[in-house]
Design a protein around this motif. Structure first.
Motif, PDB file in Angstrom:
ATOM      1  N   SER A 138       4.172 -55.722  39.885  1.00  0.00           N
ATOM      2  CA  SER A 138       4.476 -56.525  41.074  1.00  0.00           C
ATOM      3  C   SER A 138       5.524 -55.838  41.946  1.00  0.00           C
ATOM      4  CB  SER A 138       4.950 -57.925  40.670  1.00  0.00           C
ATOM      5  OG  SER A 138       6.141 -57.860  39.905  1.00  0.00           O
ATOM      6  N   ASP A 139       6.460 -55.114  41.318  1.00  0.00           N
ATOM      7  CA  ASP A 139       7.442 -54.357  42.078  1.00  0.00           C
ATOM      8  C   ASP A 139       6.764 -53.252  42.890  1.00  0.00           C
ATOM      9  OD1 ASP A 139       9.611 -55.811  41.030  1.00  0.00           O
ATOM     10  OD2 ASP A 139       9.711 -54.498  39.283  1.00  0.00           O
ATOM     11  N   LEU A 140       5.798 -52.578  42.274  1.00  0.00           N
ATOM     12  CA  LEU A 140       5.082 -51.518  42.976  1.00  0.00           C
ATOM     13  C   LEU A 140       4.317 -52.071  44.167  1.00  0.00           C
ATOM     14  CD1 LEU A 140       3.712 -49.376  39.999  1.00  0.00           C
ATOM     15  CD2 LEU A 140       5.791 -49.036  41.348  1.00  0.00           C
ATOM     16  N   LYS A 141       3.753 -53.263  44.019  1.00  0.00           N
ATOM     17  CA  LYS A 141       3.052 -53.889  45.146  1.00  0.00           C
ATOM     18  C   LYS A 141       4.026 -54.188  46.283  1.00  0.00           C
ATOM     19  CE  LYS A 141      -0.028 -57.669  46.474  1.00  0.00           C
ATOM     20  NZ  LYS A 141       0.683 -57.881  47.761  1.00  0.00           N
ATOM     21  N   ALA A 142       5.216 -54.720  45.932  1.00  0.00           N
ATOM     22  CA  ALA A 142       6.215 -55.015  46.954  1.00  0.00           C
ATOM     23  C   ALA A 142       6.626 -53.745  47.690  1.00  0.00           C
ATOM     24  CB  ALA A 142       7.427 -55.677  46.312  1.00  0.00           C
ATOM     25  N   ILE A 143       6.785 -52.656  46.951  1.00  0.00           N
ATOM     26  CA  ILE A 143       7.136 -51.372  47.561  1.00  0.00           C
ATOM     27  C   ILE A 143       6.015 -50.894  48.476  1.00  0.00           C
ATOM     28  CG2 ILE A 143       7.529 -48.919  47.060  1.00  0.00           C
ATOM     29  CD1 ILE A 143       9.009 -49.868  44.506  1.00  0.00           C
ATOM     30  N   ARG A 144       4.790 -51.034  48.014  1.00  0.00           N
ATOM     31  CA  ARG A 144       3.632 -50.591  48.807  1.00  0.00           C
ATOM     32  C   ARG A 144       3.516 -51.364  50.114  1.00  0.00           C
ATOM     33  NH1 ARG A 144       0.376 -50.780  44.960  1.00  0.00           N
ATOM     34  NH2 ARG A 144      -0.462 -52.872  45.263  1.00  0.00           N
ATOM     35  N   ASP A 145       3.866 -52.659  50.085  1.00  0.00           N
ATOM     36  CA  ASP A 145       3.722 -53.507  51.273  1.00  0.00           C
ATOM     37  C   ASP A 145       4.939 -53.471  52.186  1.00  0.00           C
ATOM     38  OD1 ASP A 145       1.280 -54.253  50.242  1.00  0.00           O
ATOM     39  OD2 ASP A 145       2.000 -56.166  49.430  1.00  0.00           O
ATOM     40  N   ALA A 146       6.023 -52.826  51.768  1.00  0.00           N
ATOM     41  CA  ALA A 146       7.287 -52.900  52.500  1.00  0.00           C
ATOM     42  C   ALA A 146       7.257 -52.108  53.801  1.00  0.00           C
ATOM     43  CB  ALA A 146       8.423 -52.395  51.624  1.00  0.00           C
ATOM     44  N   THR A 147       7.985 -52.624  54.776  1.00  0.00           N
ATOM     45  CA  THR A 147       8.272 -51.888  56.005  1.00  0.00           C
ATOM     46  C   THR A 147       9.467 -50.969  55.793  1.00  0.00           C
ATOM     47  OG1 THR A 147       7.607 -53.875  57.246  1.00  0.00           O
ATOM     48  CG2 THR A 147       8.717 -52.134  58.478  1.00  0.00           C
ATOM     49  N   LEU A 148      10.433 -51.443  55.045  1.00  0.00           N
ATOM     50  CA  LEU A 148      11.710 -50.755  54.876  1.00  0.00           C
ATOM     51  C   LEU A 148      12.203 -50.925  53.457  1.00  0.00           C
ATOM     52  CD1 LEU A 148      14.350 -49.424  56.064  1.00  0.00           C
ATOM     53  CD2 LEU A 148      15.075 -51.764  56.660  1.00  0.00           C
ATOM     54  N   LEU A 149      12.659 -49.835  52.861  1.00  0.00           N
ATOM     55  CA  LEU A 149      13.256 -49.873  51.528  1.00  0.00           C
ATOM     56  C   LEU A 149      14.738 -49.572  51.642  1.00  0.00           C
ATOM     57  CD1 LEU A 149      10.586 -47.835  49.511  1.00  0.00           C
ATOM     58  CD2 LEU A 149      10.820 -50.307  49.622  1.00  0.00           C
ATOM     59  N   LEU A 150      15.565 -50.422  51.036  1.00  0.00           N
ATOM     60  CA  LEU A 150      17.016 -50.250  51.031  1.00  0.00           C
ATOM     61  C   LEU A 150      17.479 -49.990  49.607  1.00  0.00           C
ATOM     62  CD1 LEU A 150      18.032 -53.264  53.331  1.00  0.00           C
ATOM     63  CD2 LEU A 150      17.741 -50.865  54.009  1.00  0.00           C
ATOM     64  N   ARG A 151      18.249 -48.950  49.427  1.00  0.00           N
ATOM     65  CA  ARG A 151      18.702 -48.598  48.079  1.00  0.00           C
ATOM     66  C   ARG A 151      20.211 -48.359  48.078  1.00  0.00           C
ATOM     67  NH1 ARG A 151      19.187 -42.936  46.991  1.00  0.00           N
ATOM     68  NH2 ARG A 151      18.576 -43.273  44.823  1.00  0.00           N
ATOM     69  N   ASN A 152      20.806 -48.517  46.889  1.00  0.00           N
ATOM     70  CA  ASN A 152      22.224 -48.248  46.707  1.00  0.00           C
ATOM     71  C   ASN A 152      22.490 -46.756  46.653  1.00  0.00           C
ATOM     72  OD1 ASN A 152      24.991 -49.569  45.713  1.00  0.00           O
ATOM     73  ND2 ASN A 152      24.651 -47.742  44.488  1.00  0.00           N
ATOM     74  N   GLY A 153      21.639 -46.026  45.918  1.00  0.00           N
ATOM     75  CA  GLY A 153      21.856 -44.605  45.720  1.00  0.00           C
ATOM     76  C   GLY A 153      22.947 -44.333  44.710  1.00  0.00           C
ATOM     77  N   ILE A 154      23.448 -43.101  44.703  1.00  0.00           N
ATOM     78  CA  ILE A 154      24.522 -42.630  43.808  1.00  0.00           C
ATOM     79  C   ILE A 154      24.096 -42.766  42.348  1.00  0.00           C
ATOM     80  CG2 ILE A 154      27.042 -42.486  43.630  1.00  0.00           C
ATOM     81  CD1 ILE A 154      27.198 -44.611  45.848  1.00  0.00           C
ATOM     82  N   GLY A 155      22.787 -42.625  42.098  1.00  0.00           N
ATOM     83  CA  GLY A 155      22.289 -42.638  40.735  1.00  0.00           C
ATOM     84  C   GLY A 155      22.009 -43.995  40.147  1.00  0.00           C
TER      85      GLY A 155
END
Length: 306
Positions: free
Chosen positions: A74-91
């Protein structure tokens, strides 16, 4: 720490990246821009900025340790459908790289911690160099930068609502400023000799620096919960707690406090086992927002160290 995410679009080029990805920037309401945030804290900040103009989905729910997270179908589907991905980064959320590859398609990814002055953690990588501490949101001033980055990313994705995103960001930055003042007052109420922290893992470095506390040590001597303390590490920490006359040990709600509890028992000090380190609180807890979480932690620390 796991691999750093490569090929992230820098914030200055977010608008160009959207054009390359085919986005038209015409999002309206909750059905417009579809935002996926990797962590609970990034998702909470994104919701403050987005208001009702974008739909925000968070991959790692509150109470789940981000260091152990694996993306589901379900996470992969959300990523596939997303317009924008926001991440924290720094590992902290490097799982996103293979997740994007598995989901397919080209995505605009913004690292919301860009521009923050990073500090090394207490742990070691490959036995030598120390990794950078990803827990930047524990300083409200860093959270302000994250909010600004999120606002610009949303403005690039949805130019028609750019002014509203920026206004929401400014309003929440004012909330963070007030939170900073309240935390400062709480910490100032702790006797100077008692302002010493022992934690379950090294997640509070930015909080400690911001408010002038002293870091004595961590049960897990690393910014990652995937590390494990040795018997030698534990014995040294016990000796240090006694030497420094530490008042309490602080463990996080998302981690097993068993070792911390044993150290507290061996040293005769209090244990507080419900701080929020890598995550936020559940809805209705009062710690489901970043400012609420920061205040909840500060109140518990102040009470235990008086």
């Amino acid at each position: 720490m796991i691999r750093r995410l490569a090929a992230i679009a820098p914030l200055a080029f977010v608008a160009a990246a959207f054009a390359a990805c085919g986005g038209d920037g015409g999002g309206t309401g909750s059905g417009g821009v579809k935002v996926v945030a990797t962590t609970a804290q990034v998702g909470a900040l994104a919701r403050e900025v987005a208001g009702d103009m974008a739909r925000v989905t968070t991959l790692i729910p509150p109470g789940v340790d981000s260091h152990d997270f694996e993306a589901s179908a379900s996470d992969l589907k959300a990523i596939r459908d997303a317009t924008l991905l926001l991440r924290n980064g720094i590992g902290l959320d490097d799982f996103l790289t293979p997740a994007i590859e598995s989901a397919g398609g080209t995505k605009t990814v913004v690292t919301v911690t860009d521009g923050i002055e990073l500090h090394p953690g207490a742990g070691e990588v490959d036995g030598t160099s120390r990794d950078m501490d990803p827990h930047v949101w524990h300083d409200p001033l860093n959270a302000r930068i994250m909010v600004a980055n999120i606002a610009e990313a949303l403005a690039a994705a949805d130019p028609a609502n750019a002014d509203r995103y920026r206004a929401n960001a400014a309003a929440y930055q004012a909330t963070l400023d007030e939170t900073d003042r309240q935390i400062r007052a709480l910490i100032d109420g702790i006797p100077a000799a008692n302002r010493k922290l022992v934690t379950n893992h090294d997640a509070f470095g930015y909080f400690i620096r911001r408010y002038g506390l002293t870091f004595v040590g961590a049960v897990i001597p690393s910014t990652s919960t995937q590390a494990e303390p040795s018997a030698k590490d534990i014995a040294a920490l016990v000796d240090l707690i006694r030497k420094e006359q530490v008042k309490a040990i602080f463990a996080e709600s998302s981690l097993d406090p068993k070792v911390a509890e044993q150290i507290a028992k061996d040293t005769g000090v209090k244990i507080v086992d419900d701080l929020y380190g890598d995550s936020l609180g559940q809805p209705g807890s009062g710690a489901e927002t970043v400012h609420g979480m920061l205040l909840a932690n500060a109140r518990k620390i102040a009470e235990a160290l008086k």
